[in-house]
Design a protein around this motif. Structure first.
Motif, mmCIF file in Angstrom:
data_model
loop_
_atom_site.group_PDB
_atom_site.id
_atom_site.type_symbol
_atom_site.label_atom_id
_atom_site.label_comp_id
_atom_site.label_asym_id
_atom_site.label_seq_id
_atom_site.Cartn_x
_atom_site.Cartn_y
_atom_site.Cartn_z
ATOM 1 N N GLN A 144 6.893 -1.038 -27.007
ATOM 2 C CA GLN A 144 7.556 -0.728 -25.740
ATOM 3 C C GLN A 144 6.559 -0.645 -24.584
ATOM 4 O OE1 GLN A 144 8.176 0.691 -28.667
ATOM 5 N NE2 GLN A 144 10.238 1.548 -28.833
ATOM 6 N N ARG A 145 5.378 -0.103 -24.845
ATOM 7 C CA ARG A 145 4.417 0.068 -23.748
ATOM 8 C C ARG A 145 3.957 -1.293 -23.223
ATOM 9 N NH1 ARG A 145 -1.360 1.779 -22.909
ATOM 10 N NH2 ARG A 145 -1.789 1.682 -25.143
ATOM 11 N N ALA A 146 3.550 -2.164 -24.117
ATOM 12 C CA ALA A 146 3.107 -3.492 -23.687
ATOM 13 C C ALA A 146 4.249 -4.275 -23.044
ATOM 14 C CB ALA A 146 2.541 -4.267 -24.879
ATOM 15 N N ALA A 147 5.451 -4.127 -23.578
ATOM 16 C CA ALA A 147 6.599 -4.868 -23.051
ATOM 17 C C ALA A 147 6.929 -4.444 -21.623
ATOM 18 C CB ALA A 147 7.806 -4.663 -23.959
ATOM 19 N N LEU A 148 6.928 -3.148 -21.378
ATOM 20 C CA LEU A 148 7.266 -2.667 -20.034
ATOM 21 C C LEU A 148 6.139 -2.940 -19.039
ATOM 22 C CD1 LEU A 148 9.188 0.613 -20.868
ATOM 23 C CD2 LEU A 148 10.103 -1.415 -19.706
ATOM 24 N N LEU A 149 4.897 -2.913 -19.482
ATOM 25 C CA LEU A 149 3.802 -3.308 -18.589
ATOM 26 C C LEU A 149 3.920 -4.796 -18.247
ATOM 27 C CD1 LEU A 149 0.788 -1.367 -20.138
ATOM 28 C CD2 LEU A 149 1.948 -0.893 -17.961
ATOM 29 N N HIS A 150 4.340 -5.595 -19.208
ATOM 30 C CA HIS A 150 4.609 -7.024 -18.970
ATOM 31 C C HIS A 150 5.735 -7.180 -17.958
ATOM 32 C CE1 HIS A 150 6.859 -10.753 -19.919
ATOM 33 N NE2 HIS A 150 5.661 -11.288 -20.083
ATOM 34 N N ASP A 151 6.781 -6.397 -18.111
ATOM 35 C CA ASP A 151 7.900 -6.450 -17.171
ATOM 36 C C ASP A 151 7.457 -6.073 -15.761
ATOM 37 O OD1 ASP A 151 9.596 -7.171 -19.220
ATOM 38 O OD2 ASP A 151 10.391 -5.150 -19.521
ATOM 39 N N LEU A 152 6.655 -5.023 -15.674
ATOM 40 C CA LEU A 152 6.186 -4.583 -14.353
ATOM 41 C C LEU A 152 5.368 -5.679 -13.683
ATOM 42 C CD1 LEU A 152 5.808 -2.456 -12.164
ATOM 43 C CD2 LEU A 152 3.863 -1.555 -13.474
ATOM 44 N N LYS A 153 4.514 -6.338 -14.460
ATOM 45 C CA LYS A 153 3.703 -7.419 -13.885
ATOM 46 C C LYS A 153 4.589 -8.537 -13.353
ATOM 47 C CE LYS A 153 -0.267 -10.352 -14.967
ATOM 48 N NZ LYS A 153 -1.259 -10.756 -16.023
ATOM 49 N N ALA A 154 5.659 -8.845 -14.066
ATOM 50 C CA ALA A 154 6.578 -9.893 -13.611
ATOM 51 C C ALA A 154 7.253 -9.497 -12.310
ATOM 52 C CB ALA A 154 7.623 -10.163 -14.697
ATOM 53 N N VAL A 155 7.692 -8.252 -12.235
ATOM 54 C CA VAL A 155 8.351 -7.770 -11.021
ATOM 55 C C VAL A 155 7.365 -7.735 -9.856
ATOM 56 C CG1 VAL A 155 9.508 -5.783 -9.983
ATOM 57 C CG2 VAL A 155 10.070 -6.460 -12.319
ATOM 58 N N GLN A 156 6.112 -7.362 -10.129
ATOM 59 C CA GLN A 156 5.092 -7.315 -9.075
ATOM 60 C C GLN A 156 4.779 -8.696 -8.523
ATOM 61 O OE1 GLN A 156 2.090 -5.323 -11.451
ATOM 62 N NE2 GLN A 156 2.211 -3.460 -10.208
ATOM 63 N N SER A 157 5.066 -9.741 -9.295
ATOM 64 C CA SER A 157 4.754 -11.107 -8.848
ATOM 65 C C SER A 157 5.681 -11.579 -7.733
ATOM 66 C CB SER A 157 4.838 -12.077 -10.027
ATOM 67 O OG SER A 157 6.193 -12.231 -10.460
ATOM 68 N N VAL A 158 6.776 -10.873 -7.539
ATOM 69 C CA VAL A 158 7.722 -11.260 -6.485
ATOM 70 C C VAL A 158 7.126 -10.939 -5.122
ATOM 71 C CG1 VAL A 158 9.990 -10.782 -5.479
ATOM 72 C CG2 VAL A 158 9.717 -10.949 -7.973
ATOM 73 N N ASP A 159 7.109 -11.918 -4.253
ATOM 74 C CA ASP A 159 6.610 -11.736 -2.883
ATOM 75 C C ASP A 159 7.736 -11.139 -2.048
ATOM 76 O OD1 ASP A 159 5.700 -11.906 -0.266
ATOM 77 O OD2 ASP A 159 4.680 -13.823 -0.593
ATOM 78 N N GLN A 160 7.693 -9.825 -1.905
ATOM 79 C CA GLN A 160 8.768 -9.128 -1.210
ATOM 80 C C GLN A 160 8.897 -9.575 0.238
ATOM 81 O OE1 GLN A 160 8.958 -4.877 -1.965
ATOM 82 N NE2 GLN A 160 9.619 -4.486 0.142
ATOM 83 N N SER A 161 7.760 -9.821 0.881
ATOM 84 C CA SER A 161 7.799 -10.243 2.296
ATOM 85 C C SER A 161 8.470 -11.603 2.451
ATOM 86 C CB SER A 161 6.375 -10.307 2.861
ATOM 87 O OG SER A 161 5.780 -9.027 2.833
ATOM 88 N N ALA A 162 8.147 -12.503 1.532
ATOM 89 C CA ALA A 162 8.729 -13.839 1.611
ATOM 90 C C ALA A 162 10.236 -13.790 1.365
ATOM 91 C CB ALA A 162 8.061 -14.768 0.596
ATOM 92 N N VAL A 163 10.644 -12.979 0.403
ATOM 93 C CA VAL A 163 12.075 -12.851 0.118
ATOM 94 C C VAL A 163 12.800 -12.244 1.316
ATOM 95 C CG1 VAL A 163 13.794 -11.746 -1.373
ATOM 96 C CG2 VAL A 163 11.688 -12.668 -2.368
ATOM 97 N N SER A 164 12.191 -11.240 1.935
ATOM 98 C CA SER A 164 12.803 -10.610 3.112
ATOM 99 C C SER A 164 12.927 -11.600 4.258
ATOM 100 C CB SER A 164 11.952 -9.408 3.554
ATOM 101 O OG SER A 164 11.900 -8.421 2.556
ATOM 102 N N ALA A 165 11.869 -12.386 4.459
ATOM 103 C CA ALA A 165 11.894 -13.368 5.555
ATOM 104 C C ALA A 165 12.985 -14.408 5.328
ATOM 105 C CB ALA A 165 10.526 -14.040 5.678
ATOM 106 N N ALA A 166 13.113 -14.865 4.096
ATOM 107 C CA ALA A 166 14.147 -15.861 3.787
ATOM 108 C C ALA A 166 15.534 -15.274 3.970
ATOM 109 C CB ALA A 166 13.965 -16.362 2.349
#
Length: 413
Positions: A359-381
């Motif tokens: 579970q620990r490695a899986a959720l850290l993997h999930d967090l990394k995936a979510v962190q990859s989202v460019d929030q500024s770019a999504v907001s601008a679009a």
């Protein structure tokens, strides 16, 4: 009478045990404040005369005696005089293993049998004066956590129980409780500290939330040790085994507090113990004046540990809600500590200390995936598409969810 300086306390004890000596404390016999100042010693003590050595800058205290004048650990009057002997100074110390001194020629002064008790692995009080300072109960419990194979002398345990019965533990102030508890949690065997405090009755006075966990059953399928209190001790030992930081150890101490308030009719199940545990952890943290990093993590672990345990079976949407609920994007370090505490919880069970915890490695993997989202770019679009307010937040959430789903096959299991 000429001044004589002696190395005392923990430095002597640790040297005899073959352990590294961290701090060296000295006592000088036959001196006065003026005679030390004249030799270049700098006074630093507030309650009693302590000086810094002019060359080594180590602390040097005048030999002293003390007299109980009130309740608690504040109620003492100290007496220093050139006529106070080394034996009198050592007599006021807590444990025999801490009441030894070494002269400048290397000879050992051991009037109370400290070397004998080191060999026998026994924690024993020096004199009945031990009962005058309730902090000594906490200190002894902390030493038990440091020296896990030391037992407590029966007469010392009896004395501590008498102190608790007399209300001395009620005079402990928050700062000293947390100082000793936090140091004990960081020792090699923190569970021993909890055991000693429980055995003498002090745990029920300073942390009834913890004391009432013992004797409370849990489902044997998940907890072979059954007893919630025993589980707590196993979790603390797992924390020490992996050298977890203090916030993780404190959060682990508090993670199951809600189970202590489950009605007996509902045993061994503990429905909604997480919600009850958050409030209890907050109350304990407030009483002990726990630092905010420890307090916040304790409440987070109490609330979310079962969700983390179950997260391998969560949908991407549920895992994203967990990440967002834990504020993991803004505080990834705290999220990592949450997962570490949950791993200690999962392994702190009889016979399961080597179990895998993906579970620990899986959720850290999930967090990394979510962190990859460019929030500024999504907001601008989203703005360019004419979206406003909540719609922009929904677009960001959708992008994070898409990122999670896109890496689903790479997720550790």
């Amino acid at each position: 009478m000429s001044d004589q300086m002696y190395l005392v306390g923990g430095a002597v004890r640790d040297a005899l045990l073959g352990l590294p000596v961290q701090d060296r404390d000295w006592v000088v016999v036959g001196a006065t404040p003026k005679s030390l100042i004249d030799k270049g010693f700098q006074p630093v003590g507030k309650d009693f005369p302590v000086f810094l050595h002019p060359v080594t800058h180590e602390e040097v205290a005048l030999a002293r005696t003390e007299r109980k004048t009130g309740s608690g650990y504040h109620g003492f009057q100290f007496h220093t005089d050139p006529d106070v002997t080394l034996e009198q100074d050592l007599a006021r110390r807590d444990l025999t293993i801490n009441a030894m001194a070494q002269a400048e020629d290397g000879s050992l002064i051991d009037p109370y049998g400290g070397q004998r008790d080191l060999a026998a692995r026994v924690l024993r009080h020096v004199s009945p004066a031990f009962a005058e300072d309730p902090v000594r109960i906490l200190r002894l419990a902390r030493f038990a956590a440091r020296f896990g194979d030391f037992s407590v002398a029966p007469e010392t345990m009896t004395l501590m129980r008498q102190m608790v019965d007399a209300g001395e533990a009620d005079a402990l102030v928050a700062e000293r409780v947390w100082q000793e508890i936090s140091r004990g949690l960081m020792e090699r065997h923190p569970a021993r500290m909890v055991e000693i405090l429980r055995d003498c009755g002090a745990l029920a006075r300073i942390a009834p939330e913890l004391a009432r966990l013992f004797g409370v059953p849990q489902p044997e399928a998940h907890h072979p040790e059954i007893d919630t209190g025993i589980h707590l001790l196993l979790v603390l030992e797992e924390c020490a085994r992996i050298d977890a930081p203090l916030p993780v150890r404190y959060a682990s101490l508090c993670h199951d507090l809600g189970k202590g308030t489950t009605p007996e009719a509902e045993w061994p199940r503990h429905l909604k113990h997480e919600t009850r545990g958050v409030a209890l952890a907050a109350a304990l943290s407030q009483r002990w004046r726990v630092p905010s990093d420890c307090k916040e993590l304790a409440e987070l672990v109490a609330r979310e540990h079962t969700h983390v345990h179950q997260s391998l079976d969560f949908s991407a949407e549920a895992r994203l809600r967990l990440i967002e609920r834990c504020d993991a994007l803004r505080r990834p370090g705290r999220f990592a500590q949450l997962l570490l505490a949950c791993e200690c919880d999962a392994r702190g069970r009889a016979g399961l200390q080597d179990r895998l915890y993906p579970q620990r490695a899986a959720l850290l993997h999930d967090l990394k995936a979510v962190q990859s989202v460019d929030q500024s770019a999504v907001s601008a679009a989203a703005l360019a598409a004419g979206k406003q307010g909540p719609a922009i937040g929904q677009a960001i959430h959708a992008a994070r969810l898409a990122a999670l789903r896109a890496c689903e096959t790479d997720r550790p299991r």
